[in-house]
Design a protein around this motif. Structure first.
Motif, PDB file in Angstrom:
ATOM      1  N   VAL A 269      51.924 -92.077  14.396  1.00 32.76           N
ATOM      2  CA  VAL A 269      53.265 -91.932  13.814  1.00 32.76           C
ATOM      3  C   VAL A 269      53.251 -92.312  12.337  1.00 32.76           C
ATOM      4  O   VAL A 269      53.788 -91.607  11.493  1.00 32.76           O
ATOM      5  CB  VAL A 269      54.293 -92.798  14.573  1.00 32.76           C
ATOM      6  CG1 VAL A 269      55.662 -92.708  13.928  1.00 32.76           C
ATOM      7  CG2 VAL A 269      54.361 -92.368  16.036  1.00 32.76           C
ATOM      8  N   VAL A 270      52.620 -93.421  12.012  1.00 40.05           N
ATOM      9  CA  VAL A 270      52.537 -93.885  10.635  1.00 40.05           C
ATOM     10  C   VAL A 270      51.138 -93.658  10.068  1.00 40.05           C
ATOM     11  O   VAL A 270      50.966 -93.383   8.892  1.00 40.05           O
ATOM     12  CB  VAL A 270      52.909 -95.375  10.545  1.00 40.05           C
ATOM     13  CG1 VAL A 270      52.775 -95.895   9.123  1.00 40.05           C
ATOM     14  CG2 VAL A 270      54.326 -95.596  11.059  1.00 40.05           C
ATOM     15  N   ARG A 271      50.128 -93.762  10.911  1.00 41.22           N
ATOM     16  CA  ARG A 271      48.738 -93.599  10.479  1.00 41.22           C
ATOM     17  C   ARG A 271      48.011 -92.691  11.454  1.00 41.22           C
ATOM     18  O   ARG A 271      48.253 -92.763  12.669  1.00 41.22           O
ATOM     19  CB  ARG A 271      48.057 -94.964  10.394  1.00 41.22           C
ATOM     20  CG  ARG A 271      48.066 -95.721  11.696  1.00 41.22           C
ATOM     21  CD  ARG A 271      47.853 -97.208  11.536  1.00 41.22           C
ATOM     22  NE  ARG A 271      46.586 -97.544  10.937  1.00 41.22           N
ATOM     23  CZ  ARG A 271      46.195 -98.801  10.708  1.00 41.22           C
ATOM     24  NH1 ARG A 271      46.995 -99.812  11.025  1.00 41.22           N
ATOM     25  NH2 ARG A 271      45.032 -99.056  10.156  1.00 41.22           N
ATOM     26  N   PRO A 272      47.098 -91.828  10.972  1.00 43.58           N
ATOM     27  CA  PRO A 272      46.426 -90.869  11.861  1.00 43.58           C
ATOM     28  C   PRO A 272      45.295 -91.476  12.673  1.00 43.58           C
ATOM     29  O   PRO A 272      44.913 -90.942  13.711  1.00 43.58           O
ATOM     30  CB  PRO A 272      45.893 -89.821  10.883  1.00 43.58           C
ATOM     31  CG  PRO A 272      45.667 -90.577   9.612  1.00 43.58           C
ATOM     32  CD  PRO A 272      46.745 -91.618   9.553  1.00 43.58           C
ATOM     33  N   THR A 273      44.700 -92.587  12.228  1.00 41.15           N
ATOM     34  CA  THR A 273      43.611 -93.251  12.958  1.00 41.15           C
ATOM     35  C   THR A 273      43.812 -94.753  12.886  1.00 41.15           C
ATOM     36  O   THR A 273      44.642 -95.254  12.126  1.00 41.15           O
ATOM     37  CB  THR A 273      42.233 -92.907  12.348  1.00 41.15           C
ATOM     38  OG1 THR A 273      42.127 -93.546  11.063  1.00 41.15           O
ATOM     39  CG2 THR A 273      42.046 -91.397  12.191  1.00 41.15           C
ATOM     40  N   LEU A 274      42.998 -95.450  13.640  1.00 39.51           N
ATOM     41  CA  LEU A 274      43.039 -96.915  13.594  1.00 39.51           C
ATOM     42  C   LEU A 274      42.068 -97.478  12.577  1.00 39.51           C
ATOM     43  O   LEU A 274      42.006 -98.697  12.390  1.00 39.51           O
ATOM     44  CB  LEU A 274      42.720 -97.495  14.978  1.00 39.51           C
ATOM     45  CG  LEU A 274      43.734 -97.205  16.078  1.00 39.51           C
ATOM     46  CD1 LEU A 274      43.285 -97.835  17.383  1.00 39.51           C
ATOM     47  CD2 LEU A 274      45.118 -97.700  15.699  1.00 39.51           C
ATOM     48  N   GLY A 275      41.297 -96.609  11.974  1.00 31.73           N
ATOM     49  CA  GLY A 275      40.373 -97.052  10.942  1.00 31.73           C
ATOM     50  C   GLY A 275      39.330 -98.014  11.464  1.00 31.73           C
ATOM     51  O   GLY A 275      38.769 -97.842  12.544  1.00 31.73           O
ATOM     52  N   GLY A 276      39.065 -99.072  10.690  1.00 31.21           N
ATOM     53  CA  GLY A 276      38.024-100.037  11.053  1.00 31.21           C
ATOM     54  C   GLY A 276      38.348-100.864  12.274  1.00 31.21           C
ATOM     55  O   GLY A 276      37.498-101.606  12.769  1.00 31.21           O
ATOM     56  N   LEU A 277      39.583-100.759  12.784  1.00 36.28           N
ATOM     57  CA  LEU A 277      39.971-101.529  13.966  1.00 36.28           C
ATOM     58  C   LEU A 277      39.594-100.835  15.270  1.00 36.28           C
ATOM     59  O   LEU A 277      39.771-101.410  16.339  1.00 36.28           O
ATOM     60  CB  LEU A 277      41.488-101.785  13.950  1.00 36.28           C
ATOM     61  CG  LEU A 277      42.011-102.617  12.784  1.00 36.28           C
ATOM     62  CD1 LEU A 277      43.536-102.653  12.818  1.00 36.28           C
ATOM     63  CD2 LEU A 277      41.453-104.032  12.834  1.00 36.28           C
ATOM     64  N   THR A 278      39.094 -99.596  15.164  1.00 36.27           N
ATOM     65  CA  THR A 278      38.791 -98.825  16.374  1.00 36.27           C
ATOM     66  C   THR A 278      37.820 -99.546  17.293  1.00 36.27           C
ATOM     67  O   THR A 278      38.061 -99.683  18.498  1.00 36.27           O
ATOM     68  CB  THR A 278      38.210 -97.450  15.999  1.00 36.27           C
ATOM     69  OG1 THR A 278      39.147 -96.751  15.176  1.00 36.27           O
ATOM     70  CG2 THR A 278      37.916 -96.631  17.238  1.00 36.27           C
TER      71      THR A 278
END
Length: 533
Positions: free
Chosen positions: A325-334
């Motif tokens: 909704v706000v960001r397309p991925t979780l980035g480094g938190l994945t």
């Protein structure tokens, strides 16, 4: 969705290993209690074997009888209105030393007594001489005070029924090493929590061993009294999930071209919930008909439940982070989310297996504490992470003046806060419930403890489904910043409502935002993984 793909691959591997290991184990018994060379333990001045404890409903008026009988019950007549405890092939063995103390001509050389009593009558068992330690067996002093027979169990009649508690005697003959208890059925004439103990007051029977079976049956089947209401509950929960599925999937199919990754996760949680509730019903139905709780079947059910709980919690965490909704991925938190998910799945799986697979009794003391603590710690950690992430997401939306998304996330945070408060309150009640009922006398309402958590999870899922329902505008407004007066008209439209077709200016704006790095991620690792994903 790459992180979810990896997660489910790992979960599938763990699940396959657990099922493979447990599939080698034979079916476990519950309402059919099996004793395989069980050893009596010394308790005070008696040798005792605890043989079971279950909540039983009284037999229907047409079939009541408090007498014991050798009459066999037709296995096909499960719902015959009779409630009983049946003894079958109960055999006792004593040591050679104990048998050698007697000649083959002696008639009675060792007494074992089977004691059945309702929890409310527990004070009618045993006694104490001159205020000393309570004894189960009659001593010379107690024989004078109580009028009991020395060397036998102390039993006083119940105020409601003089025949209760029930005591069945079995004796060794001569110098034989083994003896067999006569087949018997004790009919239940009063609803209550019943306990079965085998007791010997003979000092020579110190190393007594027992094998055999006992059958515990309620009027409607073998399902224990505290579990019987859950079978009807799971029917209602299955219907509730079916209704939610129909509503959700109709929207999902209608707007399938505008589906967000987070909506795919919601779909998965709904499907797992429906599957779990249905499997629980059929597992209880099988248990009720056969008295058996096969290890493999129950393991499948609890594993599906552990997967559902894990995915549900990760879904809430990802929503709180703004994923989809706000960001397309979780980035480094994945990778951290995946690790937390796997750890939670293992903790939940072990706890559920210990509580449900092959048993109907609550796991006790240290064993339960050892399994509950990791699960509780991970839940607390998840809640903390969820609220921290939710706070950051709300700050982002406020800074971007995204009023529609901000309104949705405020509603979500309110629902989450209510859920957490309800959970903490219920945990307190559950602790109070168990602490004030050490003998399980309130077993008829114990099913509510389990049912509450399923209802709470379903309620929160319904809120999430409402807030993030598929719509024509889902993809269009997914990651747009929606800042400024030029977008006030678009802001007035909810994420769950339709939008004007062919609005190319907004799409172009989204692309520009993406090229400028418009996502306010937490650290450099997030940006690097965004590029990879």
């Amino acid at each position: 969705m790459a992180f979810l793909t990896v997660k489910f691959a790992n979960l599938a591997l763990v699940f396959a290993v657990v099922v493979f290991v447990l599939s080698a184990i034979k079916g476990a018994e519950s309402s059919i209690h099996v004793y395989d060379r069980e050893i009596f333990r010394e308790v005070g001045n008696a040798y005792l074997l605890s043989a079971g404890s279950e909540g039983l409903v009284s037999s229907s008026s047409s079939s009541r009888s408090s007498d014991t009988s050798e009459e066999k019950i037709d296995p096909g007549m499960i719902q015959d209105g009779r409630s009983f405890i049946r003894f079958e092939n109960i055999t006792f063995w004593r040591s050679k030393e104990a048998a050698a103390q007697h000649s083959s001509m002696e008639h009675s050389t060792g007494l074992i007594q089977a004691l059945i009593f309702e929890a409310a009558d527990r004070d009618n068992i045993g006694g104490s001489a001159y205020g000393g330690q309570r004894s189960l067996c009659c001593t010379p002093d107690l024989a004078k005070l109580e009028g009991c027979k020395q060397g036998e169990l102390i039993r006083r009649p119940s105020a409601g029924d003089l025949k209760w508690p029930i005591v069945l005697n079995t004796q060794f003959s001569g110098n034989s090493l083994s003896t067999k208890m006569d087949a018997a059925e004790v009919y239940i004439t009063k609803t209550g929590m019943y306990n079965l103990f085998f007791i010997s007051c003979d000092p020579n029977l110190k190393r007594l061993v027992m094998s055999g079976k006992t059958f515990w049956k309620n009027p409607d089947g073998y399902l224990p009294g505290r579990m019987a209401p859950l079978m009807k509950f799971y029917i209602l929960m299955s219907l509730a999930y079916v209704l939610l599925s129909v509503i959700w999937f109709s929207q999902y199919i209608r707007f399938r071209r505008d589906i967000l990754p987070i909506q795919n996760c919601i779909t998965l949680v709904i499907a797992l919930g429906l599957f779990e509730m249905t499997l629980w019903y059929f597992e209880y139905l099988h248990f009720n008909k056969t008295g058996m709780r096969p290890v493999v079947i129950t393991t499948w059910v609890v594993t599906i439940g552990a997967v559902r709980k894990t995915v549900s919690r990760l879904l809430i965490l990802c929503v709180s982070m703004g994923y989809g909704v706000v960001r397309p991925t979780l980035g480094g938190l994945t990778s951290k989310v995946i690790l937390l998910g796997l750890t939670y799945f293992l903790a939940s799986e072990l706890l559920d297996i210990a509580e449900n697979v092959g048993t109907i009794n609550d796991i006790s003391g240290k064993a339960r504490l050892f399994l509950v603590l990791p699960d509780a710690f991970l839940d607390a950690f998840l809640i903390l992470w969820i609220f921290i992430s939710l706070s950051k997401t709300l700050e982002q939306l406020q800074a971007k003046r995204s009023s529609v998304k901000l309104d949705i996330y405020r509603k979500f945070s309110n629902a989450l806060a209510v859920t957490v408060i309800a959970s903490i309150t219920w945990i307190g009640y559950e602790v109070y419930f168990k602490a004030t009922d050490p003998f399980n006398e309130r077993w008829q309402s114990a099913w509510i403890i389990t049912a509450f958590w399923d209802l709470l999870a379903f309620g929160l899922l319904c809120v999430i489904c409402y807030l993030w329902a598929p719509s024509q505008s889902s993809q269009r407004y997914a990651y747009s910043d929606e800042v400024g007066e030029d977008y006030e008209d678009e802001e007035a439209q909810s994420l769950t409502r339709g939008a004007t077709e062919g609005d190319l200016s907004l799409v172009k704006h989204e692309k520009n935002v993406g090229n400028k790095g418009g996502f306010d991620l937490d650290d450099e690792d997030d940006t690097e993984e965004d590029k990879r994903e």
